[in-house]
Write an enzyme that holds these catalytic residues in place. Structure first.
Site, mmCIF file in Angstrom:
data_model
loop_
_atom_site.group_PDB
_atom_site.id
_atom_site.type_symbol
_atom_site.label_atom_id
_atom_site.label_comp_id
_atom_site.label_asym_id
_atom_site.label_seq_id
_atom_site.Cartn_x
_atom_site.Cartn_y
_atom_site.Cartn_z
ATOM 1 N N ASP A 198 -5.393 11.929 11.346
ATOM 2 C CA ASP A 198 -5.876 13.190 10.745
ATOM 3 C C ASP A 198 -6.157 14.213 11.835
ATOM 4 O OD1 ASP A 198 -8.264 11.062 10.970
ATOM 5 O OD2 ASP A 198 -8.975 13.047 11.535
ATOM 6 N N ASP B 36 -9.127 15.775 12.128
ATOM 7 C CA ASP B 36 -10.584 15.913 12.182
ATOM 8 C C ASP B 36 -11.003 17.191 11.420
ATOM 9 O OD1 ASP B 36 -12.966 14.554 13.004
ATOM 10 O OD2 ASP B 36 -13.329 16.170 14.433
HETATM 11 N N1 LIG Z 1 -11.548 12.244 12.489
HETATM 12 C C1 LIG Z 1 -12.032 11.080 12.886
HETATM 13 N N2 LIG Z 1 -13.267 11.000 13.451
HETATM 14 C C2 LIG Z 1 -13.761 9.817 13.869
HETATM 15 N N3 LIG Z 1 -13.094 8.654 13.759
HETATM 16 C C3 LIG Z 1 -11.888 8.677 13.192
HETATM 17 N N4 LIG Z 1 -11.001 7.705 12.944
HETATM 18 C C4 LIG Z 1 -9.927 8.260 12.368
HETATM 19 N N5 LIG Z 1 -10.086 9.594 12.229
HETATM 20 C C5 LIG Z 1 -11.305 9.895 12.738
#
Ligand SMILES: Nc1ncnc2[nH]cnc12
Ligand SMILES: CSC[C@H]1O[C@H](OP(=O)(O)O)[C@H](O)[C@@H]1O
Length: 309
Positions: A220, A222
Site C-alpha cells: 500500500d 500508507d
Molecule cells: N502502511 C503500513 N504501515 C505499517 N505497516 C504496514 N504493513 C503493511 N503496510 C503498512
C-alpha cells in the site's frame, strides 16, 4: 537432525505463513531462555537435500500482534537449530510514489519508531552490558548477494515485479496505521517504507551474530498521498496473496545458493565475532544464571563452567 544441518532460516510475515513449495521434513519447537517461538519451526528440504528452517512471525494463523512477537525466542530458536543466515519477509507500506504496491524492496537502513514496549535485547534483565554496532542494520554482504539473485528470480517469475534497493524502512509500533501527518513526517525524515516488524528482529539478529536481510513486499501507499484514501487493512489484503506467492518463488530460487554461501562462510564474515568487543569486559564475568542464558545465543563468549561464583 544434526544442529549443523540447517544454516538458513526464513521468517515469513503477513500473508507468508508457509513455504509449501518446498518439501516438508518436520516441525520442531525449541524452548529458549526467552520462551517458545511464534510457532513451531518448519524444516523443509531443497532439491539438493539441504534443509532450511521456516518460521511464521505472527504464528500460522496470524494471531500475534506486531508488538507482541516473541522476537528473542524466534531469533534464539533459529540459532539453536544451527541457523547462521536469516532471510526475513515483511509486508510494508510505501512512502514514495515510485515504490508501488506489488513491488519488492531490500532495505539497508531503519528508523526506529517503536515505543520501548518490545524487549529489544538478549541482555535485558541480565547484569551483562553489551552495545552491538547497528549503523548498518542489515548485513550488507548478504544484502548485496541477495539483490542480484532476487532481481533475477523476479525477472524469471515474469510478473514484472520490480526490486528497489538501498531504501530506508520506518518501524512503527502499531497496531493502528499512521496518521497522514506522521506519514508525511516519515517522508521528510528520509523514510521510504513503513512496517511494524523490522525491529527488534534485526537488532536481535545482530546481537546473535546472525547474517540478516529483509525482503520488504509492498502492499500500500500508507497515508501520505493527499488525494488518495489513507491505508486500510482491506487495501493491504488486496496485494498480500500475490506478494506471498512471489516471495515463495524468490525463496525457492535463492535458498539453495544461500545455503552454499553460508556453508562457505564468506557471507557471514561481517557478523562472525562482531559481539566480542561489544560486551563490556567485566560484565561478562558476573553470575551463572546470566552466563547460562547468554550461552544459548553466544556460546563463544559465555561458558557457564568458567564462572567462579
Ligand atoms: N502502511 C503500513 N504501515 C505499517 N505497516 C504496514 N504493513 C503493511 N503496510 C503498512
Ligand atoms: C497486515 S498490515 C500490518 C502488519 O503487516 C506487517 O507484518 P509483517 O512485517 O510481519 O509482514 C506489518 O509489520 C504489520 O505487522
Amino acid at each position: 537432525m544434526s544442529s549443523k544441518d540447517v544454516l538458513v532460516g526464513v521468517i515469513g510475515g503477513s500473508g507468508l505463513y508457509h513455504l509449501d513449495n518446498l518439501t516438508f521434513v518436520e516441525r520442531v519447537s525449541p524452548e529458549t531462555p526467552w520462551g517458545y517461538p511464534s510457532a513451531p519451526i518448519t524444516i523443509c528440504s531443497l532439491p539438493s537435500g539441504c534443509k532450511i528452517a521456516f518460521l511464521a512471525r505472527h504464528g500460522p494463523h496470524h494471531s500475534i500482534q506486531p508488538s507482541e512477537v516473541p522476537s528473542r525466542a524466534n531469533i534464539s530458536a533459529l540459532k539453536s537449530l544451527g541457523v547462521r543466515v536469516i532471510l526475513a519477509f515483511s509486508a510494508v507500506g510505501s512512502l514514495r510514489e515510485e515504490i508501488a504496491p506489488g513491488s519488492f524492496v531490500i532495505p539497508t537502513q531503519i528508523i526506529d519508531r517503536t515505543k520501548g514496549i518490545r524487549p529489544a535485547s538478549f541482555f535485558d534483565g541480565t547484569n551483562v552490558v553489551a552495545h552491538a554496532a547497528f549503523g548498518d542494520p542489515y548485513s550488507l554482504k548478504l544484502v548485496r548477494w541477495l539483490e542480484v539473485r532476487a532481481e533475477k528470480a523476479l525477472a524469471d517469475e515474469g510478473r514484472g515485479v520490480v526490486l528497489h534497493k538501498d531504501k530506508c524502512i520506518v518501524c512503527m509500533e502499531g497496531p493502528q496505521f499512521s496518521t497522514r501527518a506522521e506519514s508525511n513526517m516519515y517522508r521528510a525524515w528520509g523514510g521510504d517504507l513503513i512496517n511494524m516488524s523490522a525491529l527488534p528482529e534485526a537488532k536481535l539478529a545482530r546481537e546473535a551474530e546472525l547474517s540478516y536481510a529483509l525482503i520488504a513486499t509492498v502492499t500500500d501507499y500508507d497515508s501520505w498521498r493527499p488525494h488518495s484514501e489513507a491505508v486500510t487493512a482491506a487495501e493491504v489484503f488486496k496485494t498480500l496473496a500475490d506478494n506471498a506467492n512471489t516471495s515463495r518463488h524468490v525463496a525457492a530460487a535463492v535458498l539453495e545458493d544461500l545455503h552454499a554461501a553460508a556453508l562457505d562462510g564468506g557471507i557471514l564474515s561481517e557478523e562472525n565475532g562482531s559481539m566480542r568487543f561489544s560486551i563490556m569486559p567485566r560484565s561478562g564475568e558476573q553470575n551463572q544464571e546470566d552466563v547460562k542464558k547468554l550461552a544459548f545465543i553466544l556460546p563463544d563468549y559465555f561458558k557457564p563452567g568458567d564462572v567462579a561464583n
